[in-house]
Design a protein around this motif. Structure first.
Motif, mmCIF file in Angstrom:
data_model
loop_
_atom_site.group_PDB
_atom_site.id
_atom_site.type_symbol
_atom_site.label_atom_id
_atom_site.label_comp_id
_atom_site.label_asym_id
_atom_site.label_seq_id
_atom_site.Cartn_x
_atom_site.Cartn_y
_atom_site.Cartn_z
ATOM 1 N N GLU A 162 0.834 -1.211 0.000
ATOM 2 C CA GLU A 162 0.000 0.000 0.000
ATOM 3 C C GLU A 162 0.865 1.257 0.000
ATOM 4 O O GLU A 162 0.623 2.203 -0.759
ATOM 5 N N LEU A 163 1.882 1.275 0.860
ATOM 6 C CA LEU A 163 2.740 2.456 0.947
ATOM 7 C C LEU A 163 3.594 2.634 -0.307
ATOM 8 O O LEU A 163 3.884 3.763 -0.717
ATOM 9 N N TYR A 164 3.998 1.528 -0.917
ATOM 10 C CA TYR A 164 4.761 1.621 -2.163
ATOM 11 C C TYR A 164 3.899 2.263 -3.251
ATOM 12 O O TYR A 164 4.358 3.158 -3.983
ATOM 13 N N LEU A 165 2.638 1.833 -3.361
ATOM 14 C CA LEU A 165 1.721 2.434 -4.331
ATOM 15 C C LEU A 165 1.474 3.899 -4.008
ATOM 16 O O LEU A 165 1.475 4.761 -4.894
ATOM 17 N N LYS A 166 1.265 4.186 -2.744
ATOM 18 C CA LYS A 166 1.019 5.556 -2.307
ATOM 19 C C LYS A 166 2.193 6.456 -2.686
ATOM 20 O O LYS A 166 2.009 7.611 -3.106
ATOM 21 N N ASN A 167 3.385 5.925 -2.580
ATOM 22 C CA ASN A 167 4.581 6.678 -2.938
ATOM 23 C C ASN A 167 4.600 7.001 -4.433
ATOM 24 O O ASN A 167 5.004 8.096 -4.835
ATOM 25 N N LEU A 168 4.148 6.061 -5.265
ATOM 26 C CA LEU A 168 4.076 6.300 -6.705
ATOM 27 C C LEU A 168 3.004 7.327 -7.050
ATOM 28 O O LEU A 168 3.176 8.138 -7.960
ATOM 29 N N LEU A 169 1.904 7.279 -6.319
ATOM 30 C CA LEU A 169 0.774 8.158 -6.627
ATOM 31 C C LEU A 169 1.005 9.587 -6.167
ATOM 32 O O LEU A 169 0.410 10.522 -6.713
ATOM 33 N N LEU A 170 1.870 9.757 -5.158
ATOM 34 C CA LEU A 170 2.144 11.091 -4.604
ATOM 35 C C LEU A 170 3.652 11.363 -4.614
ATOM 36 O O LEU A 170 4.278 11.511 -3.565
ATOM 37 N N PRO A 171 4.264 11.433 -5.785
ATOM 38 C CA PRO A 171 5.720 11.561 -5.846
ATOM 39 C C PRO A 171 6.266 12.855 -5.241
ATOM 40 O O PRO A 171 7.421 12.899 -4.831
ATOM 41 N N LYS A 172 5.435 13.889 -5.179
ATOM 42 C CA LYS A 172 5.924 15.175 -4.671
ATOM 43 C C LYS A 172 5.736 15.336 -3.161
ATOM 44 O O LYS A 172 6.298 16.251 -2.550
ATOM 45 N N ALA A 173 4.926 14.463 -2.559
ATOM 46 C CA ALA A 173 4.692 14.560 -1.111
ATOM 47 C C ALA A 173 5.879 13.979 -0.358
ATOM 48 O O ALA A 173 6.504 13.018 -0.810
ATOM 49 N N ASP A 174 6.202 14.565 0.801
ATOM 50 C CA ASP A 174 7.326 14.027 1.555
ATOM 51 C C ASP A 174 6.927 12.722 2.239
ATOM 52 O O ASP A 174 5.751 12.435 2.458
ATOM 53 N N ALA A 175 7.943 11.928 2.563
ATOM 54 C CA ALA A 175 7.711 10.580 3.086
ATOM 55 C C ALA A 175 6.958 10.592 4.408
ATOM 56 O O ALA A 175 6.119 9.725 4.655
ATOM 57 N N ALA A 176 7.243 11.563 5.266
ATOM 58 C CA ALA A 176 6.554 11.637 6.556
ATOM 59 C C ALA A 176 5.057 11.810 6.357
ATOM 60 O O ALA A 176 4.242 11.154 7.016
ATOM 61 N N ARG A 177 4.694 12.674 5.439
ATOM 62 C CA ARG A 177 3.268 12.924 5.164
ATOM 63 C C ARG A 177 2.599 11.660 4.635
ATOM 64 O O ARG A 177 1.448 11.364 4.966
ATOM 65 N N LYS A 178 3.307 10.905 3.785
ATOM 66 C CA LYS A 178 2.739 9.668 3.256
ATOM 67 C C LYS A 178 2.497 8.650 4.363
ATOM 68 O O LYS A 178 1.537 7.882 4.314
ATOM 69 N N MET A 179 3.375 8.629 5.347
ATOM 70 C CA MET A 179 3.217 7.711 6.479
ATOM 71 C C MET A 179 2.213 8.232 7.499
ATOM 72 O O MET A 179 1.762 7.477 8.360
ATOM 73 N N GLY A 180 1.865 9.516 7.426
ATOM 74 C CA GLY A 180 1.042 10.108 8.469
ATOM 75 C C GLY A 180 1.844 10.333 9.729
ATOM 76 O O GLY A 180 1.313 10.299 10.848
#
Length: 322
Positions: A204-222
């Motif tokens: 899920e997080l790998y896909l999320k990373n592809l879908l939001l390439p400009k968002a920082d990693a902390a934000r993707k993890m919440g």
């Protein structure tokens, strides 16, 4: 050329090649058309009257349960709490242009990687702070509960635990949408082992990373930046704990709330660590394993989604840096 210089050259070449490939993909994605409008049902409901109720029910039948009489909906619009919710949403979300721009990019990326996904009908609502269903993706609909994004310190959330409301922030709307789509694409967890759960969240997080390439990693993890820095700095120690305690193939259900689900902190039962460790460290490790798998194997996203947890783990060559 000596071996050290040759190795440095190879690494630099790989970095530049990878960046160039990613830039080419992003150029293609930027050309993908998306039909996107945000329907403000929260505003429409705030202006509900006996005269316009039939039209609203016809336009949004899925938001009006048939078991409630019209009088219930009309009385709700006069409720003091509902009036305050309307006021707060109007003040906080008078303009959703930033979210619309981010959602546009998100759906461009979704359509690039998964062309079968259609542009959804996007609707914002007030949901009595139903934080378990902040985002709902179903049958061509994307429903966003705006009253769960008023800010972690908002007085509506006083009775909610701190670790839950950490992400009741406006900038988590789009990451939460990406999470909902990623979760649907990955599907239900079939392997009930701790490793199976790790890998599922990692996908899920790998896909999320592809879908939001400009968002920082902390934000993707919440995570906060401090929380993300902690897991990065302690990745090797987290992994060693999982290995030393022989947790990977365990089916102990207690491991999920300890390391994978939202909580005040991850529970290592080590006083010096539990004071600092954020929740969901297992999700982070799963993300790292899946990323390593994709970097070390010539496989497509479709193959990743179909691959079982043990195959991914055994061929990932995952090894956290010391």
């Amino acid at each position: 050329m000596n071996s050290a210089r040759l190795l440095k050259f190879i690494i630099l070449f790989c970095v530049f090649y990878s960046c160039g490939k990613e830039n080419e993909i992003e150029k293609k994605i930027a050309k993908i058309p998306v039909e996107l409008e945000i329907e403000r049902f929260d505003e429409l409901f705030a202006g509900l009257t006996q005269e316009n109720l039939p039209d609203l029910k016809k336009e949004y039948p899925f938001l009006f349960s048939e078991k409630y009489a019209d009088s219930i909906w009309l009385n709700r619009t006069k409720d003091t709490i509902q009036l305050e919710v309307n006021k707060e949403l109007s003040a906080k979300f008078s303009d959703l242009s930033k979210e619309k721009e981010e959602l546009y990019s998100l759906f461009q990326h979704l359509k690039y990687y998964f062309p079968e996904i259609k542009d959804p009908r996007i609707i914002t609502i007030a949901s009595d702070v139903d934080y378990r269903n902040k985002i709902v993706v179903s049958k061509g609909l994307l429903i966003i509960s705006l009253d769960t994004y008023l800010g972690k310190d908002h007085h509506f959330y006083e009775a909610i635990q701190k670790y839950l409301k950490q992400n009741f922030e406006r900038d988590q709307i789009v990451p939460d949408v990406a999470s909902a789509y990623a979760k649907n694409l990955v599907g239900p967890i079939r392997d009930r082992s701790f490793l199976g759960n790790l890998i599922s969240f990692g996908k899920e997080l790998y896909l999320k990373n592809l879908l939001l390439p400009k968002a920082d990693a902390a934000r993707k993890m919440g995570y906060t930046e401090e929380q993300y820095e902690w897991v990065m700095a302690n990745e090797e120690q987290i992994w060693r704990y999982f290995i030393d305690k022989q947790l990977l193939y365990s089916t102990d259900s207690e491991l999920m709330p300890r390391f994978l689900y939202p909580a005040p902190f991850s529970k290592f039962y080590l006083e010096e660590i539990d004071k600092e460790a954020p929740d969901r460290v297992g999700q982070f490790i799963g993300w790292r394993i899946v990323t390593s798998y994709m970097q070390n194997n010539n496989v497509s996203l479709r193959q990743l989604l179909l691959a079982d947890a043990e195959t991914i783990f055994n061929t990932s060559k995952y090894k956290p840096a010391r």
